[in-house]
Design an enzyme around this catalytic site. Sequence first.
Site: not given
Ligand code: GAR
Length: 187
Positions: A11, A13, A89, A106, A108
Amino acid sequence: MRVAIFASGNGTNFEALADDQKLKDAGLEIELLVCDQVNAPVIDKAKKRNILVYVNSLKDYPDRHLYEQAIIDKLAPLKIEYILLAGYMKVVTTTLLSKYAGRIINIHPSKLPKYSGLDSIERAFDAHEKETGVTIHYIDEGVDTGPIIRQETVPIFADDTVETLEARVHEKEHQIYPEVVLELLNK
Ligand code: GAR
């Protein structure tokens, strides 16, 4: 703008969006966190900020349609306008997509279409790439596909480890996700 954030993990982001003062000033209202993992750290981050949390596990449903229908039933009374995926995910199906067409975004950690799917940062590092990046895009039915809103490059240096690269990618994510949402708000 009333939004729901979907997340599965740490979390960071989510935090970057929830704590951004410019977004608050511009009227972003995070009405709900939707989380599909019962032990995800993002849940406490939402609770600490007094943001409503809805934990919903796919394994509790016979199929993805019913799983997503339960989410839709939760979002509808909150009058959610946009869904922001922040480390969610799960592949989103037409059930949710058709209700929120063009309104699901989204983030990525790669320069899509390269390194879609899981472990994108590690795979770019292991492939000895000179650069990777971050992509923010509207989603469609694919895995990390859909119209790109913004894409940024993140360099990979010779002395990087996966950890230092991960930190640089996340820093870029935390910078540009709030910026993109702010642009959307100001439209
Ligand atoms: C982030 O790096 C995001 O870009 C990625 O998961 C991570 C979550 O981090 N998303 C994907 O890979 C989607 N396909 P967080 O939970 O610390 O925000």
